[in-house]
Design a protein around this motif. Structure first.
Motif, mmCIF file in Angstrom:
data_model
loop_
_atom_site.group_PDB
_atom_site.id
_atom_site.type_symbol
_atom_site.label_atom_id
_atom_site.label_comp_id
_atom_site.label_asym_id
_atom_site.label_seq_id
_atom_site.Cartn_x
_atom_site.Cartn_y
_atom_site.Cartn_z
ATOM 1 N N ARG A 17 0.840 -1.186 0.000
ATOM 2 C CA ARG A 17 0.000 0.000 0.000
ATOM 3 C C ARG A 17 0.883 1.246 0.000
ATOM 4 N NH1 ARG A 17 -3.811 -2.701 -1.223
ATOM 5 N NH2 ARG A 17 -5.890 -2.808 -0.255
ATOM 6 N N GLN A 18 0.572 2.140 -0.926
ATOM 7 C CA GLN A 18 1.264 3.422 -1.030
ATOM 8 C C GLN A 18 2.784 3.239 -1.099
ATOM 9 O OE1 GLN A 18 -0.270 6.613 1.366
ATOM 10 N NE2 GLN A 18 -2.310 5.695 1.498
ATOM 11 N N GLY A 19 3.195 2.205 -1.815
ATOM 12 C CA GLY A 19 4.609 1.957 -2.028
ATOM 13 C C GLY A 19 5.307 1.275 -0.877
ATOM 14 N N ARG A 20 4.580 0.987 0.189
ATOM 15 C CA ARG A 20 5.162 0.316 1.357
ATOM 16 C C ARG A 20 4.741 -1.155 1.377
ATOM 17 N NH1 ARG A 20 4.160 5.908 1.190
ATOM 18 N NH2 ARG A 20 4.937 6.978 3.060
ATOM 19 N N LEU A 50 2.435 4.988 8.704
ATOM 20 C CA LEU A 50 2.286 5.441 7.317
ATOM 21 C C LEU A 50 2.934 6.808 7.131
ATOM 22 C CD1 LEU A 50 1.098 5.128 4.479
ATOM 23 C CD2 LEU A 50 -1.043 6.100 5.359
ATOM 24 N N ARG A 102 8.422 5.759 4.056
ATOM 25 C CA ARG A 102 8.583 6.271 2.698
ATOM 26 C C ARG A 102 8.329 5.146 1.700
ATOM 27 N NH1 ARG A 102 14.535 9.105 3.560
ATOM 28 N NH2 ARG A 102 13.979 10.364 5.409
ATOM 29 N N PRO A 103 7.981 5.492 0.457
ATOM 30 C CA PRO A 103 7.854 4.442 -0.552
ATOM 31 C C PRO A 103 9.130 3.599 -0.626
ATOM 32 C CG PRO A 103 6.964 6.494 -1.386
ATOM 33 C CD PRO A 103 7.625 6.825 -0.065
ATOM 34 N N LEU A 115 -6.289 0.756 3.976
ATOM 35 C CA LEU A 115 -5.595 1.972 3.537
ATOM 36 C C LEU A 115 -5.837 2.214 2.050
ATOM 37 C CD1 LEU A 115 -2.141 1.498 5.301
ATOM 38 C CD2 LEU A 115 -3.935 3.101 5.972
ATOM 39 N N ASP A 132 -4.859 3.014 -1.644
ATOM 40 C CA ASP A 132 -3.643 2.753 -2.408
ATOM 41 C C ASP A 132 -3.401 3.928 -3.345
ATOM 42 O OD1 ASP A 132 -1.419 1.583 -3.398
ATOM 43 O OD2 ASP A 132 -2.453 0.050 -4.566
ATOM 44 N N GLY A 133 -2.811 4.985 -2.779
ATOM 45 C CA GLY A 133 -2.623 6.199 -3.581
ATOM 46 C C GLY A 133 -1.228 6.728 -3.471
#
Length: 455
Positions: A325-328, A414, A418-419, A452, A454-455
């Motif tokens: 999610r969100q690069g994590r 979050l 960081r991604p 979360l 996903d953006g």
């Protein structure tokens, strides 16, 4: 299945009294009753978990609840102690002083089983290794029975799968305390770190309970990198070592470098790249080495074992990748209920870690986590009863946020990550300050991160 008769003493009217009516105690009652033994059961709890089941299915069994019934204990040829019951209770100490034998469910299993047994213990990783060996047996076409401390009790396995060609058991220190007759084809001690020190006087006593798994084993599978485990090796016993340190000549099973990649190897022969193991973390590669050594000792073919590892996605709440999610990468390691497990999880990550930790620390020191986070950590979010102790240990090496609960911890993690980072729930603590168990904690984490955006 062999059933051993219990010797009779004239002034005693019961073959066995089962102490504790949890899952293991119920399995003992079933096993002993099926064998025709005269059995009674007692439990300190007035509402013991399986008392109603015993009343309905085994009306011939005398039950005494709400305290240990010493009248029953005095009449027993043997006392069968459930793993959750501390043998230091006064009634049990008096029984030991009378020289009454105190045994375990696993002792009853050992007296009856005729098929080969693979046995696994350790402070951390034993459930994962047990399931890995089970998957290896399945890949080899061996219909093994898998359980013990994980899943079905050993005696229930024996009743359900009497013709099983192989039993693969996870065993806790509590289960091993009163076990003398187990003779595994292979027994592993994966590691040893502080845990259950409310039950044991010190680490030496805890280690001695774990080491009982090796008594009678054809082959001991031991972690050469753990000094406490290394000291368990016996000169008269065949010992097979595993190691995550390249070039250790003592280890038959090791992680070695091949063209810049880490490989799982047997005696220098590359079997598979660590990157091909679906489970994240070096600690899981070490678990895989132990599983390979155990499977090899049980006669499973290497090709089948490697195939099983390539498809092994792990167990819930144990280094489980939940979602991206969100690069994590969000990882659920809620089963990490002690500091050593959290250290292993953090140290095994290749990407920067935002650690979510906290709960009931059970008096542990978090100092070992400091070095791991200094090397791998980006930040930490701590929560629960002993959040302050975790924060104090980490404050000098990473930014630390203290929050009230897991919901707030996910939100803060979050923001701090960081991604490309790993956000790791590896609490290093028990969960009972805020949850019913580690599973409930892990499921709440899963629900939060899956929700979360996903953006």
């Amino acid at each position: 299945m062999e059933v051993h008769a219990m010797a009779k003493t004239p002034d005693r009217a019961l073959d066995a009294v089962v102490v504790g009516l949890g899952t293991s105690g119920l399995a003992c009652v079933r096993h002993l009753s099926a064998a025709g033994h005269r059995v009674a059961a007692t439990d300190t709890r007035a509402e013991a978990p399986h008392a109603m089941t015993v009343r309905e299915a085994h009306p011939e069994v005398d039950l005494s609840l709400g305290g240990l019934d010493e009248t029953l204990l005095e009449r027993a040829e043997e006392i069968v102690l459930s793993p959750g019951v501390d043998a230091r209770l006064p009634a049990l100490k008096r029984a030991a002083a009378r020289r009454q034998p105190i045994i375990s469910e696993i002792e009853l299993f050992a007296r009856s089983v005729t098929a080969p047994v693979v046995a696994i213990t350790g402070s951390n990783g034993k459930s994962t290794v047990t399931r890995m060996v089970g998957a290896m047996a399945e890949a080899a076409g061996v219909e093994a029975a898998v359980g013990g401390n994980l899943g079905q009790p050993a005696l229930d396995l024996l009743a359900t799968y009497p013709a099983a060609p192989l039993f693969i058991l996870e065993l806790s220190s509590f289960q091993l305390e009163h076990t003398d007759s187990l003779t595994p084809v292979a027994a592993a001690v994966l590691n040893l770190s502080p845990d259950h020190l409310d039950r044991y006087d010190d680490m030496a006593a805890y280690g001695a309970a774990k080491a009982r798994i090796l008594k009678g084993a054809d082959r001991a599978i031991l972690n050469v990198n753990d000094a406490a485990v290394r000291a368990m090796a016996q000169r008269e016993q065949t010992t097979v070592w595993f190691s995550d340190q390249p070039g250790d000549a003592r280890a038959s099973w090791a992680i070695e470098q091949r063209a810049g990649e880490a490989w799982l190897c047997r005696s220098g022969e590359g079997l598979m790249a660590q990157a091909d193991l679906p489970l994240a973390g070096r600690h899981n590669a070490i678990n895989a080495l132990a599983a390979l050594a155990l499977g090899d000792a049980a006669g499973l073919p290497i090709t089948a074992m490697v195939r099983a590892l390539r498809g092994f996605s792990g167990l819930p709440h144990r280094g489980e990748t939940v979602v991206q999610r969100q690069g994590r990468t969000w990882i659920n390691d809620s089963k990490a209920t002690n500091v050593a497990a959290a250290v292993a999880a953090v140290s095994g990550m290749a990407e920067p870690v935002v650690l979510m930790a906290g709960g009931d620390a059970k008096g542990q020191s978090f100092e070992p986590l400091t070095a791991a986070m200094a090397s791998a950590g980006r930040a930490a979010v701590v929560f629960g009863q002993d959040a302050a102790a975790v924060a104090e240990a980490l404050a000098d090496v990473v930014p630390v946020a203290v929050v009230a609960d897991l919901d707030a911890a996910v939100e803060r993690a979050l923001a701090l990550s960081r991604p490309g980072d790993v956000v790791l729930l590896s609490p290093g603590c028990a969960s009972l300050d805020q949850f019913t168990d580690y599973r409930a904690r892990g499921e709440r984490f899963r629900a939060l991160v899956e929700g979360l955006a996903d953006g």
